[in-house]
Design a protein around this motif. Structure first.
Motif, mmCIF file in Angstrom:
data_model
loop_
_atom_site.group_PDB
_atom_site.id
_atom_site.type_symbol
_atom_site.label_atom_id
_atom_site.label_comp_id
_atom_site.label_asym_id
_atom_site.label_seq_id
_atom_site.Cartn_x
_atom_site.Cartn_y
_atom_site.Cartn_z
ATOM 1 N N ASP A 154 0.854 -1.180 0.000
ATOM 2 C CA ASP A 154 0.000 0.000 0.000
ATOM 3 C C ASP A 154 0.894 1.236 0.000
ATOM 4 O OD1 ASP A 154 -2.247 1.575 0.028
ATOM 5 O OD2 ASP A 154 -3.123 0.683 1.826
ATOM 6 N N THR A 155 0.292 2.423 -0.144
ATOM 7 C CA THR A 155 1.050 3.668 -0.095
ATOM 8 C C THR A 155 0.423 4.623 0.910
ATOM 9 O OG1 THR A 155 -0.236 4.677 -1.883
ATOM 10 C CG2 THR A 155 1.762 3.484 -2.502
ATOM 11 N N TYR A 156 1.234 5.545 1.392
ATOM 12 C CA TYR A 156 0.756 6.602 2.287
ATOM 13 C C TYR A 156 1.465 7.891 1.898
ATOM 14 C CZ TYR A 156 0.876 9.626 6.393
ATOM 15 O OH TYR A 156 0.818 10.713 7.219
ATOM 16 N N TYR A 157 0.679 8.966 1.760
ATOM 17 C CA TYR A 157 1.251 10.282 1.444
ATOM 18 C C TYR A 157 1.133 11.180 2.661
ATOM 19 C CZ TYR A 157 2.165 14.727 -0.863
ATOM 20 O OH TYR A 157 2.699 15.939 -1.210
ATOM 21 N N ILE B 91 -4.071 -0.023 8.102
ATOM 22 C CA ILE B 91 -4.810 1.225 7.968
ATOM 23 C C ILE B 91 -3.914 2.340 8.494
ATOM 24 C CG2 ILE B 91 -6.716 2.600 8.887
ATOM 25 C CD1 ILE B 91 -7.738 0.723 6.855
ATOM 26 N N ILE B 92 -3.823 3.445 7.744
ATOM 27 C CA ILE B 92 -3.140 4.638 8.228
ATOM 28 C C ILE B 92 -4.197 5.606 8.739
ATOM 29 C CG2 ILE B 92 -1.739 6.635 7.629
ATOM 30 C CD1 ILE B 92 -0.110 4.159 7.642
ATOM 31 N N LEU B 93 -4.042 6.032 9.977
ATOM 32 C CA LEU B 93 -4.960 6.989 10.595
ATOM 33 C C LEU B 93 -4.201 8.297 10.781
ATOM 34 C CD1 LEU B 93 -7.686 7.628 11.807
ATOM 35 C CD2 LEU B 93 -6.948 6.609 13.955
ATOM 36 N N ILE C 25 -0.418 3.841 12.477
ATOM 37 C CA ILE C 25 -0.579 2.720 11.556
ATOM 38 C C ILE C 25 -1.188 1.560 12.340
ATOM 39 C CG2 ILE C 25 1.859 2.090 11.871
ATOM 40 C CD1 ILE C 25 1.741 0.863 9.044
ATOM 41 N N ILE C 26 -2.341 1.081 11.865
ATOM 42 C CA ILE C 26 -3.099 0.031 12.544
ATOM 43 C C ILE C 26 -2.828 -1.279 11.827
ATOM 44 C CG2 ILE C 26 -5.383 -0.731 13.281
ATOM 45 C CD1 ILE C 26 -6.283 2.183 13.116
ATOM 46 N N VAL C 27 -2.339 -2.268 12.558
ATOM 47 C CA VAL C 27 -1.833 -3.499 11.958
ATOM 48 C C VAL C 27 -2.510 -4.720 12.581
ATOM 49 C CG1 VAL C 27 0.217 -4.893 11.520
ATOM 50 C CG2 VAL C 27 0.406 -2.394 11.603
ATOM 51 N N PRO C 28 -3.371 -5.431 11.852
ATOM 52 C CA PRO C 28 -3.877 -6.716 12.340
ATOM 53 C C PRO C 28 -2.893 -7.826 11.977
ATOM 54 C CG PRO C 28 -4.940 -6.201 10.280
ATOM 55 C CD PRO C 28 -3.972 -5.058 10.569
ATOM 56 N N CYS C 29 -2.873 -8.877 12.752
ATOM 57 C CA CYS C 29 -1.984 -9.983 12.423
ATOM 58 C C CYS C 29 -2.641 -11.316 12.778
ATOM 59 C CB CYS C 29 -0.628 -9.832 13.088
ATOM 60 S SG CYS C 29 -0.714 -9.478 14.834
ATOM 61 N N GLU C 30 -2.015 -12.381 12.316
ATOM 62 C CA GLU C 30 -2.676 -13.667 12.279
ATOM 63 C C GLU C 30 -2.891 -14.283 13.655
ATOM 64 O OE1 GLU C 30 -1.399 -17.392 9.760
ATOM 65 O OE2 GLU C 30 -2.242 -15.817 8.512
ATOM 66 N N GLU C 31 -2.086 -13.912 14.646
ATOM 67 C CA GLU C 31 -2.259 -14.553 15.943
ATOM 68 C C GLU C 31 -3.339 -13.892 16.794
ATOM 69 O OE1 GLU C 31 0.579 -11.435 17.575
ATOM 70 O OE2 GLU C 31 -0.104 -12.229 15.665
ATOM 71 N N ILE D 116 -1.319 -0.963 17.202
ATOM 72 C CA ILE D 116 -1.329 0.405 16.705
ATOM 73 C C ILE D 116 0.024 1.031 17.019
ATOM 74 C CG2 ILE D 116 -2.464 2.652 16.780
ATOM 75 C CD1 ILE D 116 -4.987 1.225 17.763
ATOM 76 N N PHE D 117 0.722 1.469 15.966
ATOM 77 C CA PHE D 117 2.051 2.054 16.105
ATOM 78 C C PHE D 117 2.023 3.532 15.732
ATOM 79 C CE2 PHE D 117 2.723 -2.413 15.174
ATOM 80 C CZ PHE D 117 3.787 -2.789 15.972
ATOM 81 N N ASP D 118 2.958 4.281 16.301
ATOM 82 C CA ASP D 118 3.287 5.608 15.797
ATOM 83 C C ASP D 118 4.021 5.405 14.476
ATOM 84 O OD1 ASP D 118 4.870 7.968 15.211
ATOM 85 O OD2 ASP D 118 4.458 8.658 17.249
ATOM 86 N N PHE D 119 3.468 5.935 13.386
ATOM 87 C CA PHE D 119 4.033 5.648 12.066
ATOM 88 C C PHE D 119 5.475 6.119 11.949
ATOM 89 C CE2 PHE D 119 4.978 6.817 7.682
ATOM 90 C CZ PHE D 119 4.692 5.624 7.024
ATOM 91 N N HIS D 120 5.765 7.323 12.430
ATOM 92 C CA HIS D 120 7.084 7.903 12.221
ATOM 93 C C HIS D 120 8.110 7.449 13.260
ATOM 94 C CE1 HIS D 120 5.958 10.361 8.850
ATOM 95 N NE2 HIS D 120 4.948 10.887 9.518
ATOM 96 N N LYS D 121 7.669 6.994 14.408
ATOM 97 C CA LYS D 121 8.610 6.527 15.433
ATOM 98 C C LYS D 121 8.674 5.007 15.529
ATOM 99 C CE LYS D 121 8.086 10.611 18.388
ATOM 100 N NZ LYS D 121 7.709 11.101 19.746
ATOM 101 N N ALA D 122 7.673 4.313 14.947
ATOM 102 C CA ALA D 122 7.575 2.850 14.998
ATOM 103 C C ALA D 122 7.431 2.335 16.431
ATOM 104 C CB ALA D 122 8.763 2.193 14.304
ATOM 105 N N GLU D 123 6.949 3.198 17.324
ATOM 106 C CA GLU D 123 6.702 2.774 18.710
ATOM 107 C C GLU D 123 5.270 2.273 18.830
ATOM 108 O OE1 GLU D 123 7.410 6.296 20.920
ATOM 109 O OE2 GLU D 123 9.604 6.172 20.757
ATOM 110 N N ILE D 124 5.085 1.188 19.571
ATOM 111 C CA ILE D 124 3.744 0.639 19.736
ATOM 112 C C ILE D 124 2.959 1.496 20.732
ATOM 113 C CG2 ILE D 124 4.411 -1.015 21.546
ATOM 114 C CD1 ILE D 124 2.387 -2.946 20.048
ATOM 115 N N LEU D 125 1.740 1.868 20.357
ATOM 116 C CA LEU D 125 0.884 2.706 21.189
ATOM 117 C C LEU D 125 -0.188 1.898 21.898
ATOM 118 C CD1 LEU D 125 0.380 5.616 18.618
ATOM 119 C CD2 LEU D 125 2.047 5.510 20.480
#
Length: 229
Positions: free
Chosen positions: A70-73, A116-118, A133-139, A144-153
């Motif tokens: 996907d892309t994000y601007y 999803i980018i919020l 950035i909202i990320v679902p995963c298989e387990e 939900i992460f801070d997009f620019h810091k990659a820290e989990i919120l």
């Protein structure tokens, strides 16, 4: 490429890859030029082409098979990012430089098939909101992460043995999440609470998307491996 008024195919882009299948593709408009970004189930690299099928460049992701793209601007930075998901993590790349920007990962997080980018500033440029950035995963977790810091919120547990796949944000308050257990989960994002199931598929629900219909109003579209929409 389809004409949605006549429902006819007006252009085919052939021979993007010689082997494998295209698992995911998205558009990117850069200086008024349309590009198509694709990923292949057998190849690790992300490929960028124009609408005539001409090769533009590749972005290397050598760690695992890419499951979606996907892309994000970012309107503040005036910069495009390419976002990919694979078995182990979600990654973002700077589109102009091809360099890896951030990795969004947390412990045993597995098989990422959507994001999803919020970004409230993309709607209302007040300069203060955190891009998420909202990320679902298989387990069974939504992270939900801070997009620019990659820290989990936040980390929201949905359930075991359900296999989260596609995700849709509804009015920035709710999430619809497709699952391998044939259901669609409705989640209150603000309260971090599961609300109910939507049932109707008899195989994996691969993707969910919100549309606005002239006839029915706001609608949710789901697509599954049972060949049903």
């Amino acid at each position: 490429i389809w004409d949605v008024n006549s429902w006819t195919c007006i252009y085919n882009i052939n021979n993007i890859y010689k082997i494998g299948i295209i698992l995911s593709a998205c558009f990117l408009i850069d200086e008024n030029i349309n590009y198509l970004i694709t990923c292949n189930c057998f190849l690790y690299n992300i490929r960028v082409i124009d609408f005539k099928g001409n090769f533009i460049k590749e972005i290397n992701d050598s760690s695992n098979h890419t499951l979606f793209i996907d892309t994000y601007y970012d309107v503040r930075q005036r910069k495009y990012y390419i976002i990919i998901g694979n078995k182990n993590s979600v990654k973002s790349y700077d589109y102009q430089t091809n360099e890896l920007y951030k990795i969004y990962s947390d412990h045993i997080s597995t098989h990422h098939r959507s994001i999803i980018i919020l970004d409230n500033d993309n709607d209302n440029d007040d300069g203060g909101a955190v891009v998420k950035i909202i990320v679902p995963c298989e387990e069974g977790y939504i992270r939900i992460f801070d997009f620019h810091k990659a820290e989990i919120l936040k980390k929201i547990f949905i359930g075991t043995n359900i296999g989260l796949t596609g995700i849709c944000l509804w009015n920035k308050k709710y999430l619809f999440v497709g699952c391998k257990n044939k259901s669609i989960k409705l989640i209150d994002l603000e309260k971090e609470k599961y609300l109910r199931d939507l049932l109707g598929h008899n195989h994996w629900v691969c993707s969910v998307q919100k549309i606005n219909s002239d006839v029915f109003g706001e609608c949710l579209i789901s697509q599954g491996l049972d060949n049903k929409i």
